[in-house]
Design an enzyme around this catalytic site. Structure first.
Site, PDB file in Angstrom:
ATOM      1  N   GLU A 193       0.803  -1.227   0.000  1.00 36.92           N
ATOM      2  CA  GLU A 193       0.000   0.000   0.000  1.00 36.92           C
ATOM      3  C   GLU A 193       0.839   1.281   0.000  1.00 36.92           C
ATOM      4  O   GLU A 193       0.538   2.232   0.729  1.00 36.92           O
ATOM      5  CB  GLU A 193      -0.955   0.006   1.204  1.00 36.92           C
ATOM      6  N   GLU A 252      -5.688  -8.357  -0.277  1.00 34.32           N
ATOM      7  CA  GLU A 252      -6.403  -7.984   0.945  1.00 34.32           C
ATOM      8  C   GLU A 252      -7.853  -7.723   0.596  1.00 34.32           C
ATOM      9  O   GLU A 252      -8.150  -6.833  -0.203  1.00 34.32           O
ATOM     10  CB  GLU A 252      -5.802  -6.747   1.625  1.00 34.32           C
TER      11      GLU A 252
END
Length: 506
Positions: A172, A291
């Site tokens: 991320e 995720e």
């Protein structure tokens, strides 16, 4: 309400990669400590791993597990988790404001993965660290012997390399909250260079570049285009993340959010195609959705707790207690991954134990399966094979998220050998049954071998430590075969169905 579907043996989507039913373990909350690892627990083995948790993980037939983060990895020193435990440093984890004891590291995770019968997917720190640290990590894990890092691994008791085949190039890094946040151009350059170096070591390794943290980021989807423009010829996957919730307490709107997942995949697939055309490339980059899950029940409260606490060790964090509604929604998300199996080759439910997880534990106590465990288990065991293109029609509804949302959500998989089909279906209606008919074209000798249903009157029903089997799959009823060989019957409102058919194709 009536709905119809047609499944033709010749209309296929893609092979469903078994890794699409994977999961994720981060050094966060109690996912690792008192999750998979609790040396003082009555079920712990000689390595400190909880056998009750391992049993539940093996029952998921879990193909791959991502580790050790997550936000945690962006300031993580992997060297802190190797060597004698008594010599390992305690560090501050900036992501979750906790103390990390490093009693579990890559070697322990490798031991656990073997016991869990799963493949390791390792993430590296490209936030606060870079190419050389990543290269050393690879050498420690994968080189046989005769170098500094490989010999150090052997000194630590692991003569044979771990042979990790897939590596995440950070986590991320589009997010301003991330330690070492980078612009798309900065990250794309770094990801390309690290991926190239890894493939100089072993050209068969697979690498995953960071995509957007979610599809609401201001930089989405430009982030994906910029990163892939720099790294397309080097990386194998672009990662996507997305979490879902029913903050509005509107069930039909919640269920429709599965269409957001579908749009996200389609959009990023288009970006991949654009960059491939721009590069005149022959390579195909795929999606790693590493995720995803439901996360909203206690999200605000947990955020406030993190901001206020003083560096605790393995605190309870993000321990969502899921209900029947969440299980039905998760079943629809899994259907999306099956239907988009041409694009999505890896997916990881985040996470595996305690932290937004299908498995919960009590410290010094039992472990149990949450409601969302069961659709993942059924999809993992029966969703492998060739995804079939299901042509469905029937009633729809409009809501805030989308218009023309079908009440029937359905996917189908033809198993290897062509002798059986798995159908996964959700009736999204909260108050009406669906009269469903599924025509099977090109198949003969159809028989219903198994019908499993998850449903109930109370969408808020949960499994707890004191009532662990409140929401579980049960034998279904009400489905049969017509004279034409179609599967037909009623799907009760708010229900999930797994239907196993035996068939012949000749």
């Amino acid at each position: 309400m009536k709905a119809q579907a047609v499944i033709n043996k010749d209309f296929t989507v893609s092979n469903v990669d078994k890794r699409v039913f994977g999961s994720f373990l981060e050094h966060m909350g109690r996912a690792v400590y008192t999750g998979i690892y609790e040396p003082a627990h009555e079920t712990a083995d000689k390595n400190g791993f909880r056998q009750d948790v391992l049993e539940y993980v093996r029952d998921l037939d879990m193909p791959i597990v991502r580790y050790p983060g997550g936000n945690f990895v962006s300031a993580y020193r992997w060297e802190d988790g190797i060597g004698p435990r008594e010599e390992r440093p305690v560090r501050l984890d900036l992501a979750w404001r906790t103390r990390e004891t490093n009693q579990v590291g890559v070697n322990e995770f490798a031991d656990w993965a073997k016991l869990a019968k799963t493949e390791m997917m390792l993430a590296m720190n490209l936030g606060s660290r870079g190419l050389d640290d990543a290269r050393n990590f690879l050498e420690y894990c994968n080189h046989p012997s005769g170098t500094y890092w490989s010999d150090l691994r052997a000194k630590h008791g692991y003569k044979d390399p771990h042979n990790v085949r897939i590596w995440c190039l950070g986590n991320e890094l589009d997010g301003p909250w991330q330690v070492g946040h980078k612009s798309a151009a900065e990250y794309g350059h770094l990801a390309n260079e690290v991926s190239k170096a890894f493939k100089y070591f072993d050209k068969t390794l697979e690498t995953v570049a960071c995509g957007s943290s979610n599809d609401k980021m201001k930089s989405y989807p430009e982030w994906e285009a910029t990163v892939l423009d720099q790294a397309y010829e080097s990386v194998d996957y672009i990662s996507l993340h997305k979490y879902f919730g029913n903050e509005e307490q509107d069930t039909l709107n919640y269920f429709a959010k599965a269409m957001d997942l579908d749009r996200y995949i389609v959009t990023v697939g288009g970006i991949i195609d654009y960059i491939k055309a721009k590069k005149r490339s022959k390579r195909d980059v795929k999606i790693c959705f590493d995720e995803w899950n439901v996360w909203y029940h206690d999200r605000k409260e947990d955020g406030e707790r993190i901001a206020s606490w003083n560096w605790p060790e393995a605190p309870a964090l993000l321990e969502e207690v899921y209900n029947l509604e969440d299980a039905l929604f998760v079943a629809s998300l899994l259907n999306v991954f099956i239907r988009r199996s041409d694009r999505v080759k890896i997916a990881c439910m985040a996470q595996l134990v305690n932290v937004i997880a299908p498995i919960l534990t009590r410290t010094d106590g039992p472990a149990w399966r949450q409601t969302i465990y069961y659709p993942l288990q059924l999809a993992s065991k029966y969703g492998r094979g060739t995804a079939l293109n299901v042509s469905a029609s029937g009633p729809t509804y409009d809501c805030e998220v989308a218009q023309d949302v079908p009440y029937l959500d359905i996917s189908a998989v033809l198993h290897e050998g062509g002798r059986s089909i798995a159908i996964f279906a959700v009736n999204r209606s909260v108050d009406q049954s669906l009269d469903l008919s599924v025509a099977l074209q090109g198949f003969k000798n159809v028989k219903i071998e198994k019908h499993t249903i998850m449903t109930g009157e109370d969408l808020r029903a949960r499994n707890t430590v004191d009532a662990q089997h409140t929401v579980v799959p049960r034998d279904g009823s009400g489905l049969g075969l017509t004279d034409e060989g179609a599967v037909a019957g009623k799907l009760p409102p708010k229900s999930y169905h797994f239907i196993l058919l035996s068939v012949a194709t000749a």
